[in-house]
Design a protein around this motif. Structure first.
Motif, PDB file in Angstrom:
ATOM      1  N   ARG A 102      40.003  39.462  38.914  1.00 40.93           N
ATOM      2  CA  ARG A 102      39.454  38.552  39.941  1.00 40.93           C
ATOM      3  C   ARG A 102      40.569  38.087  40.879  1.00 40.93           C
ATOM      4  NH1 ARG A 102      38.522  33.404  41.549  1.00 40.93           N
ATOM      5  NH2 ARG A 102      40.061  32.581  40.095  1.00 40.93           N
ATOM      6  N   LYS A 103      41.708  37.739  40.270  1.00 43.99           N
ATOM      7  CA  LYS A 103      42.824  37.233  41.100  1.00 43.99           C
ATOM      8  C   LYS A 103      43.394  38.355  41.954  1.00 43.99           C
ATOM      9  CE  LYS A 103      44.162  33.427  38.122  1.00 43.99           C
ATOM     10  NZ  LYS A 103      44.665  33.407  36.760  1.00 43.99           N
ATOM     11  N   ARG A 104      43.579  39.524  41.321  1.00 44.12           N
ATOM     12  CA  ARG A 104      44.203  40.651  42.022  1.00 44.12           C
ATOM     13  C   ARG A 104      43.362  41.099  43.219  1.00 44.12           C
ATOM     14  NH1 ARG A 104      44.661  43.457  37.610  1.00 44.12           N
ATOM     15  NH2 ARG A 104      43.200  45.125  38.119  1.00 44.12           N
ATOM     16  N   LYS A 105      42.028  41.091  43.007  1.00 44.44           N
ATOM     17  CA  LYS A 105      41.144  41.578  44.074  1.00 44.44           C
ATOM     18  C   LYS A 105      40.876  40.494  45.113  1.00 44.44           C
ATOM     19  CE  LYS A 105      39.615  45.592  41.974  1.00 44.44           C
ATOM     20  NZ  LYS A 105      39.267  46.894  42.518  1.00 44.44           N
ATOM     21  N   GLY A 106      41.096  39.235  44.746  1.00 42.31           N
ATOM     22  CA  GLY A 106      40.894  38.133  45.701  1.00 42.31           C
ATOM     23  C   GLY A 106      39.446  37.720  45.878  1.00 42.31           C
ATOM     24  N   CYS A 107      38.562  38.153  44.943  1.00 39.52           N
ATOM     25  CA  CYS A 107      37.152  37.759  45.084  1.00 39.52           C
ATOM     26  C   CYS A 107      36.934  36.374  44.474  1.00 39.52           C
ATOM     27  CB  CYS A 107      36.233  38.801  44.447  1.00 39.52           C
ATOM     28  SG  CYS A 107      36.582  39.157  42.733  1.00 39.52           S
ATOM     29  N   ASP A 108      35.782  35.759  44.787  1.00 42.66           N
ATOM     30  CA  ASP A 108      35.520  34.403  44.295  1.00 42.66           C
ATOM     31  C   ASP A 108      35.071  34.430  42.839  1.00 42.66           C
ATOM     32  OD1 ASP A 108      35.869  33.034  46.913  1.00 42.66           O
ATOM     33  OD2 ASP A 108      34.239  34.399  47.440  1.00 42.66           O
ATOM     34  N   TRP A 109      34.093  35.286  42.547  1.00 40.93           N
ATOM     35  CA  TRP A 109      33.580  35.388  41.179  1.00 40.93           C
ATOM     36  C   TRP A 109      33.728  36.832  40.719  1.00 40.93           C
ATOM     37  CZ3 TRP A 109      27.949  33.067  41.870  1.00 40.93           C
ATOM     38  CH2 TRP A 109      28.053  31.729  42.262  1.00 40.93           C
ATOM     39  N   ILE A 110      33.820  36.993  39.410  1.00 43.29           N
ATOM     40  CA  ILE A 110      33.762  38.362  38.888  1.00 43.29           C
ATOM     41  C   ILE A 110      32.818  38.378  37.689  1.00 43.29           C
ATOM     42  CG2 ILE A 110      35.709  38.454  37.221  1.00 43.29           C
ATOM     43  CD1 ILE A 110      36.455  41.114  38.964  1.00 43.29           C
ATOM     44  N   VAL A 111      31.990  39.410  37.627  1.00 45.17           N
ATOM     45  CA  VAL A 111      31.061  39.558  36.514  1.00 45.17           C
ATOM     46  C   VAL A 111      31.685  40.601  35.582  1.00 45.17           C
ATOM     47  CG1 VAL A 111      28.699  40.152  35.839  1.00 45.17           C
ATOM     48  CG2 VAL A 111      29.134  39.105  38.084  1.00 45.17           C
ATOM     49  N   ALA A 112      32.068  40.144  34.382  1.00 48.45           N
ATOM     50  CA  ALA A 112      32.762  41.046  33.450  1.00 48.45           C
ATOM     51  C   ALA A 112      31.734  41.694  32.536  1.00 48.45           C
ATOM     52  CB  ALA A 112      33.764  40.248  32.629  1.00 48.45           C
ATOM     53  N   ASN A 113      31.760  43.021  32.477  1.00 48.99           N
ATOM     54  CA  ASN A 113      30.896  43.684  31.475  1.00 48.99           C
ATOM     55  C   ASN A 113      31.680  44.720  30.683  1.00 48.99           C
ATOM     56  OD1 ASN A 113      28.720  45.305  33.995  1.00 48.99           O
ATOM     57  ND2 ASN A 113      30.909  45.448  33.704  1.00 48.99           N
ATOM     58  N   ASP A 114      31.357  44.735  29.388  1.00 44.29           N
ATOM     59  CA  ASP A 114      31.990  45.691  28.478  1.00 44.29           C
ATOM     60  C   ASP A 114      31.272  47.033  28.663  1.00 44.29           C
ATOM     61  OD1 ASP A 114      32.914  47.181  26.362  1.00 44.29           O
ATOM     62  OD2 ASP A 114      32.825  45.525  24.917  1.00 44.29           O
ATOM     63  N   VAL A 115      32.046  48.064  29.023  1.00 45.34           N
ATOM     64  CA  VAL A 115      31.414  49.371  29.246  1.00 45.34           C
ATOM     65  C   VAL A 115      31.834  50.399  28.190  1.00 45.34           C
ATOM     66  CG1 VAL A 115      31.036  49.019  31.722  1.00 45.34           C
ATOM     67  CG2 VAL A 115      33.200  49.990  30.952  1.00 45.34           C
ATOM     68  N   SER A 116      32.259  49.892  27.014  1.00 48.18           N
ATOM     69  CA  SER A 116      32.569  50.833  25.932  1.00 48.18           C
ATOM     70  C   SER A 116      31.302  51.637  25.643  1.00 48.18           C
ATOM     71  CB  SER A 116      32.945  50.080  24.652  1.00 48.18           C
ATOM     72  OG  SER A 116      33.892  49.092  24.952  1.00 48.18           O
TER      73      SER A 116
END
Ligand code: PMT
Length: 406
Positions: free
Chosen positions: A340-354
């Motif tokens: 989120r910080k690296r990309k500079g976006c406000d929110w990030i939706v984290a999903n496990d894609v294993s």
């Protein structure tokens, strides 16, 4: 667009009543529920059985039915609706509406309602032009009754002129416009990315990934359903275009980048696409030949433009809310937080894609919403429910910011 909306459809006795069967179908395929009231005259044109089969609900018609009143009183019929639609509306029912007559279930419901009413008139041209009808229409319009049509054309009676009921899809469009105006994201513009990108190796081969577009398409549908003007930029998928969404089909990351940049300005960006980070440095014009005994070709890769990062740093073109997704197989929260910080976006939706989660291509998703101040764990749910919840959070965010600015 009409997901969860409850329409009370009053069918009065005109030849155009047959078109209501299609209207019910069109409304239901957009996610609305449709409950129907038929006048006695309407049953001469369509059977309650057909209406009931298409609406998948019982049909109401008798004001004095003891069972109907006990199960679903006429007041409750309008209380349970978000909008009343009268289609076809004969000159007779409009006259009763204007005069405040309630002599059957349909007109009593119309008298008893405090909900908005949309009327789709249908009658012979001379009945339409009659001074009495025109006066009734003026009265109804002055009371806030909305009108869809009528239109001009050949009539069932063999005449030509104004008075034909508009087509079911035009009534649907009026209903969508009605709900869009009061929707939480009305007046906002959203850009959503979805699906995979394909990166060509040569004219017949490419590098891709397993994204189905289900999550991104559901987000576009949810934002449009909340009234946002929504542009969906999607890689190749078999998902149907969500209703009410402007869809741009692309193949490569560079095409997705160009389509997103041309969609600006926007208030909201949601990047749910699985964009290829790299592409083959060379994309030959002809198919790479497999030479006998030759070593397999080495494919040199170069980096693709980062759409999320570019949108997040787009200066005065930057959407007010930029939401990214983080597809991770390890250290989900830690990696997504730093992404989120690296990309500079406000929110990030984290999903496990294993692979064992089945997130790529599956119907469900288990996500964490990382906003910078909070990390919320959402339970496993259908991708459409993730989309609805995210759209609600986005609407709430804009609501709060508008309140703060006032
Ligand atoms: O399509 P489905 O089968 O429904 O699956 C949904 C999904 C798993 C693809 C979706 O929920 C998801 O996680 N999408 C993001 C996939 C991804 O590429 O994640 P990432 O962690 O590699 O990228 C981080 C973010 O940067 C993403 O918002 C991505 O869209 C964006 N990105 C990445 C690279 C790039 N060149 N440009 C980008 O915009």
């Amino acid at each position: 667009m009409l997901h969860g909306k409850r329409i009370l459809l009053i069918i009065s006795g005109g030849i155009a009543a047959y078109k209501c069967l299609d209207l019910i179908r069109r409304l239901r395929e957009r996610g609305a529920s449709v409950r129907c009231v038929l006048t006695d005259a309407a049953t001469q044109f369509v059977t309650p059985l057909s209406v009931s089969a298409l609406s998948e609900d019982r049909v109401y018609g008798d004001l004095f039915s003891l069972t109907d009143e006990a199960e679903m009183g006429h007041i409750q019929l309008s209380r349970d609706a978000d909008l009343l639609v009268v289609a076809p509306a004969t000159t007779n029912i409009m006259a009763k509406m204007a005069q405040g007559i309630g002599d059957d279930l349909a007109t009593t419901v119309l008298l008893a309602t405090d909900k908005d009413v949309l009327v789709a008139p249908s009658m012979n041209v001379r009945m339409w032009e009659h001074a009495a009808t025109q006066e009734n229409i003026t009265t109804l319009k002055s009371r806030g009754i909305r009108f869809a049509g009528p239109t001009e054309g050949n009539m069932a009676c063999g005449e030509f002129g104004e008075g034909r009921m508009v087509e079911p899809l035009e009534i649907v469009a009026e209903i969508e416009t009605y709900f869009a105006a009061s929707a939480p994201l009305a007046g906002r513009r959203a850009v959503v990315t979805s699906g995979p990108t394909l990166e060509a190796i040569d004219p017949v081969r490419y590098i891709a990934n397993r994204s189905s577009g289900k999550q991104g398409h559901a987000i576009a549908a949810a934002l449009a359903g909340m009234g946002a003007e929504t542009i969906l930029v999607t890689g190749p998928t078999s998902e149907a275009a969500p209703p009410g969404v402007e869809v741009h089909h692309i193949e490569s990351a560079r095409e997705m980048y160009d389509a997103c940049m041309s969609a600006l300005p926007a208030d909201i960006a949601v990047c749910a696409a699985a964009v290829a980070d790299w592409r083959p440095a060379e994309q030959g014009d002809s198919k790479i030949k497999k030479e006998h005994d030759a070593a397999p070709p080495r494919i040199e890769m170069i980096e693709n433009p980062d759409i999320l990062r570019t949108l997040s740093a787009a200066g005065n073109q930057r959407p007010a809310l930029v939401v990214g997704f983080a597809a991770e197989t390890d250290n989900l929260i830690e990696n997504a937080t730093s992404k989120r910080k690296r990309k500079g976006c406000d929110w990030i939706v984290a999903n496990d894609v294993s692979p064992e989660t089945g997130t790529f291509g599956g119907e469900t998703n288990t996500v964490h919403l990382i906003t910078g101040t909070d990390t919320e764990a959402w339970p496993a749910m259908r991708k459409t429910d993730v989309a609805d919840r995210l759209a609600e959070r986005i609407a709430h965010h804009f609501d709060q910011n508008t309140e703060a600015a006032e």
